[in-house]
Scaffold this active site. Structure first.
Site, PDB file in Angstrom:
ATOM      1  N   TYR A   6     -20.743 -18.571 -71.213  1.00  0.00           N
ATOM      2  CA  TYR A   6     -22.140 -18.367 -71.603  1.00  0.00           C
ATOM      3  C   TYR A   6     -22.896 -17.564 -70.537  1.00  0.00           C
ATOM      4  O   TYR A   6     -23.631 -16.616 -70.852  1.00  0.00           O
ATOM      5  CB  TYR A   6     -22.777 -19.742 -71.807  1.00  0.00           C
ATOM      6  CG  TYR A   6     -24.210 -19.744 -72.250  1.00  0.00           C
ATOM      7  CD1 TYR A   6     -24.567 -19.358 -73.539  1.00  0.00           C
ATOM      8  CD2 TYR A   6     -25.223 -20.174 -71.393  1.00  0.00           C
ATOM      9  CE1 TYR A   6     -25.885 -19.392 -73.955  1.00  0.00           C
ATOM     10  CE2 TYR A   6     -26.543 -20.220 -71.799  1.00  0.00           C
ATOM     11  CZ  TYR A   6     -26.875 -19.818 -73.068  1.00  0.00           C
ATOM     12  OH  TYR A   6     -28.187 -19.855 -73.474  1.00  0.00           O
ATOM     13  N   LYS A  28     -24.622 -13.884 -70.920  1.00  0.00           N
ATOM     14  CA  LYS A  28     -26.066 -13.736 -70.730  1.00  0.00           C
ATOM     15  C   LYS A  28     -26.408 -12.735 -69.630  1.00  0.00           C
ATOM     16  O   LYS A  28     -27.429 -12.041 -69.706  1.00  0.00           O
ATOM     17  CB  LYS A  28     -26.696 -15.100 -70.442  1.00  0.00           C
ATOM     18  CG  LYS A  28     -26.732 -16.021 -71.656  1.00  0.00           C
ATOM     19  CD  LYS A  28     -27.402 -15.358 -72.844  1.00  0.00           C
ATOM     20  CE  LYS A  28     -27.756 -16.335 -73.951  1.00  0.00           C
ATOM     21  NZ  LYS A  28     -28.381 -15.642 -75.103  1.00  0.00           N
TER      22      LYS A  28
END
Length: 228
Positions: free
Chosen positions: A79, A83
């Site tokens: 993640y 990002k």
């Protein structure tokens, strides 16, 4: 959008999933699913609209990044990597789009959503904290900020990384050089270790996440230490 509304001038793209696991236990599927939804999802929607925005000399993007990428978060290597990639994508779209009045910003929101609900609750104390969070950091708060940033009145805002946590609006710094060491005769492995690293060490960042307004967390600079 063109068929339904007759025009398109802004894209807000918050789509995301979590597949949290420590990196040494992460499967390729855990990695691929998160990268596909976040990074490829951001690419797909932007690529489908960028030519229209350039042709009409008007368009704004709001991408969604995360403090898990900006500062790190244990169990979220997939993640966080996605990002951080989105933050880079947004910055470059802003740079390339400037001459055609195409803007791009990204937002690191803190909000109670179906995605954050997927994180397991370990105990009653954690459940109680979540109940408070659900009231204090609602999804409509970063949504409101996103709408403001793609509005014509924000036409001067591009290439920035923002945060929204409850009623706190945050502007984040972006990586810039903070120390440069030079050796005219050239570095060796040993002089790098003996001279360059000790000179830079007082400005190193540690691995902690310190508090920011609204319960957001950010990495703080390490305390200054004398060079050895």
């Amino acid at each position: 959008a063109l068929d339904s509304f007759g025009g398109l001038h802004a894209v807000i793209n918050p789509a995301g999933i979590l597949r949290d696991v420590m990196f040494h236990k992460m499967s390729e599927d855990d990695w691929d699913r998160v990268i596909d939804v976040h990074m490829r999802g951001s690419f797909n929607v932007a690529r489908a609209t960028i030519e229209l925005f350039r042709e009409q000399n008007d368009g704004a993007y709001m991408f969604f990044t995360s403090t898990s990428g900006l500062f790190g978060n244990i169990g979220q290597a997939n993640y966080g990597a996605a990002k951080m990639g989105i933050a880079g994508l947004s910055r470059i779209i802003a740079m390339e789009g400037a001459r055609n009045n195409v803007r791009s910003n990204c937002l690191a929101p803190v909000a109670w959503t179906r995605m954050t609900q997927s994180v397991p609750v370990k105990d009653e104390a954690a459940a109680a904290r979540r109940a408070v969070m659900a009231e204090k950091i609602r999804a409509d708060q970063p949504a409101r900020f996103s709408v403001a940033m793609v509005a014509p009145a924000a036409a001067h805002v591009s290439g920035q990384i923002f945060g929204a946590s409850g009623e706190n609006i945050i502007l984040y710094s972006q990586p810039r050089p903070i120390e440069t060491v030079t050796k005219e005769e050239g570095w060796t492995v040993q002089t790098i270790l003996d001279e360059a690293v000790p000179k830079m060490a007082p400005k190193f960042f540690d691995l902690n996440r310190g508090p920011l307004p609204g319960g957001n967390n950010a990495q703080q600079p390490a305390a200054a230490k004398p060079a050895s």
